[in-house]
Write a protein that holds these residues in place. Structure first.
Motif, PDB file in Angstrom:
ATOM      1  N   GLY A 113      47.643  23.902  44.782  1.00  0.00           N
ATOM      2  CA  GLY A 113      48.787  24.277  43.964  1.00  0.00           C
ATOM      3  C   GLY A 113      48.501  25.353  42.949  1.00  0.00           C
ATOM      4  O   GLY A 113      49.327  25.614  42.062  1.00  0.00           O
ATOM      5  N   ALA A 114      47.338  26.051  43.049  1.00  0.00           N
ATOM      6  CA  ALA A 114      46.983  27.095  42.088  1.00  0.00           C
ATOM      7  C   ALA A 114      47.134  28.480  42.712  1.00  0.00           C
ATOM      8  O   ALA A 114      47.132  28.653  43.943  1.00  0.00           O
ATOM      9  CB  ALA A 114      45.559  26.903  41.590  1.00  0.00           C
ATOM     10  N   LEU A 115      47.243  29.470  41.840  1.00  0.00           N
ATOM     11  CA  LEU A 115      47.188  30.879  42.205  1.00  0.00           C
ATOM     12  C   LEU A 115      45.749  31.326  41.980  1.00  0.00           C
ATOM     13  O   LEU A 115      45.220  31.210  40.872  1.00  0.00           O
ATOM     14  CB  LEU A 115      48.160  31.677  41.334  1.00  0.00           C
ATOM     15  N   LEU A 116      45.089  31.834  43.019  1.00  0.00           N
ATOM     16  CA  LEU A 116      43.654  32.077  43.010  1.00  0.00           C
ATOM     17  C   LEU A 116      43.353  33.573  42.988  1.00  0.00           C
ATOM     18  O   LEU A 116      43.939  34.338  43.760  1.00  0.00           O
ATOM     19  CB  LEU A 116      43.012  31.463  44.250  1.00  0.00           C
ATOM     20  N   GLY A 160      48.589  31.823  28.715  1.00  0.00           N
ATOM     21  CA  GLY A 160      48.814  33.190  28.278  1.00  0.00           C
ATOM     22  C   GLY A 160      48.040  34.222  29.068  1.00  0.00           C
ATOM     23  O   GLY A 160      48.302  35.422  28.944  1.00  0.00           O
ATOM     24  N   ASP A 161      47.091  33.782  29.907  1.00  0.00           N
ATOM     25  CA  ASP A 161      46.279  34.732  30.657  1.00  0.00           C
ATOM     26  C   ASP A 161      46.857  35.101  32.020  1.00  0.00           C
ATOM     27  O   ASP A 161      46.235  35.880  32.759  1.00  0.00           O
ATOM     28  CB  ASP A 161      44.857  34.191  30.850  1.00  0.00           C
ATOM     29  N   VAL A 180      56.547  29.289  43.699  1.00  0.00           N
ATOM     30  CA  VAL A 180      56.723  30.475  42.855  1.00  0.00           C
ATOM     31  C   VAL A 180      57.989  31.232  43.239  1.00  0.00           C
ATOM     32  O   VAL A 180      58.672  31.808  42.384  1.00  0.00           O
ATOM     33  CB  VAL A 180      55.491  31.394  42.955  1.00  0.00           C
ATOM     34  N   GLY A 181      58.309  31.243  44.527  1.00  0.00           N
ATOM     35  CA  GLY A 181      59.502  31.944  44.993  1.00  0.00           C
ATOM     36  C   GLY A 181      59.229  33.337  45.515  1.00  0.00           C
ATOM     37  O   GLY A 181      60.166  34.121  45.733  1.00  0.00           O
ATOM     38  N   GLY A 182      57.955  33.665  45.752  1.00  0.00           N
ATOM     39  CA  GLY A 182      57.626  34.992  46.241  1.00  0.00           C
ATOM     40  C   GLY A 182      57.787  36.049  45.155  1.00  0.00           C
ATOM     41  O   GLY A 182      57.920  35.746  43.968  1.00  0.00           O
ATOM     42  N   ALA A 204      56.737  28.445  36.777  1.00  0.00           N
ATOM     43  CA  ALA A 204      56.763  27.332  37.724  1.00  0.00           C
ATOM     44  C   ALA A 204      55.608  26.355  37.502  1.00  0.00           C
ATOM     45  O   ALA A 204      55.416  25.436  38.303  1.00  0.00           O
ATOM     46  CB  ALA A 204      56.718  27.867  39.155  1.00  0.00           C
ATOM     47  N   GLU A 205      54.856  26.572  36.406  1.00  0.00           N
ATOM     48  CA  GLU A 205      53.710  25.723  36.051  1.00  0.00           C
ATOM     49  C   GLU A 205      52.632  25.731  37.127  1.00  0.00           C
ATOM     50  O   GLU A 205      51.985  24.710  37.405  1.00  0.00           O
ATOM     51  CB  GLU A 205      54.166  24.300  35.729  1.00  0.00           C
TER      52      GLU A 205
END
Length: 282
Positions: A113-116, A160-161, A180-182, A204-205
């Motif tokens: 569930g993370a953005l890497l 904030g990053d 995220v919705g793209g 979207a946390e």
């Protein structure tokens, strides 16, 4: 169904040579990953482009320029149609390090569930890819503006990053992409769409995670800083971003344009001055 990683790259003919080098190194991975190439020019990818075993998606420019945001959306859709569970996005200028995909896969398992984001090294002028192959450690110099944890480690970004996210090299699961919705298709031309995506992820946390060892290497090409050829795109896309999020992105470039006398503050935003030129002043 077994987990499947798919690489997605946006490209135009101007970057075809860099894309070919990227595809050679993607093909060396064990196992190699399926590759979706989104072609952004008005005309489809030319014959002989070396894309025979890739899935090619054609996304022509819009009225205001190349559609990078919509291109990533179409590329993600094509990857999902292949059965992808993990999407790895690479800039056409970037070649993957040997552990890039493995690093992203391990990080995705550790941080579902993370953005890497993996580290990116800008190769200096004159550095050949053959030299990179012989001595990757000697040429690995991750960009200092982003964290670069040691190989095998991950660092969750501070609140904030998300503004530090960049789209040269990143990965996320297909469920996270949907969350995220793209990318927002309001963006055309250069700049802003990647920071918008990061802000949407934050809203979207979705946490941002820096992935050690998932190295990418940006092949050298001439650039200008600030990018004068994209001034109008930056102003237009900056306004879109400000309307969506209440602040302007690309602040360093805006400050440089202002210092050169090309833009000025106007009504809480930025606009060209009457003496602005389309090229960098002498």
């Amino acid at each position: 169904m077994a987990a499947l990683t798919v690489a997605v790259t946006l490209c135009s003919e101007a970057r075809l040579g860099h894309l070919r080098a990227q595809r050679v190194r993607l093909g060396r991975l064990a196992p190699p990953v399926p590759h979706v190439v989104v072609w952004l020019d008005e005309s489809p990818a030319p014959e002989g482009a070396g894309l025979e075993d890739a899935v090619v998606v054609h996304v022509p420019p819009g009225p205001d320029g190349l559609r990078l945001a919509e291109g990533r959306n179409r590329g993600a859709a094509a990857a999902r149609a292949l059965g992808a569970s993990l999407l790895v996005f690479l800039d056409a200028d970037c070649v993957p390090g040997p552990d890039l995909v493995r690093g992203y896969e391990a990080a995705a398992a550790r941080h579902p569930g993370a953005l890497l984001c993996g580290p990116v090294t800008y190769l200096p002028e004159g550095a050949s890819l053959a030299e990179l192959d012989r001595d990757p450690a000697g040429l690995t110099r991750p960009h200092a503006a982003r964290p670069a944890p040691p190989a095998g480690r991950t660092v969750v970004a501070r609140d904030g990053d998300h503004r530090l996210f960049w789209s040269l090299s990143f990965a996320l699961g297909v469920d996270t992409w949907a969350r995220v919705g793209g990318f927002s298709a309001e963006y055309e031309g250069y700049g802003g769409e990647d920071t918008d995506f990061a802000f949407a992820a934050h809203a979207a946390e979705v946490p941002l995670v820096w992935v050690g060892g998932a190295h990418a290497y940006h092949q050298w090409h001439p650039t200008s800083s600030p990018p004068w050829q994209h001034l109008d795109d930056i102003l237009r896309n900056g306004r879109v971003f400000a309307e969506r999020w209440g602040s302007w992105p690309m602040e360093g470039w805006l400050a440089a344009f202002e210092e050169a006398g090309a833009i000025e503050r106007r009504g809480g935003g930025w606009a060209r001055t009457t003496r602005a030129a389309t090229e960098q002043p002498a």
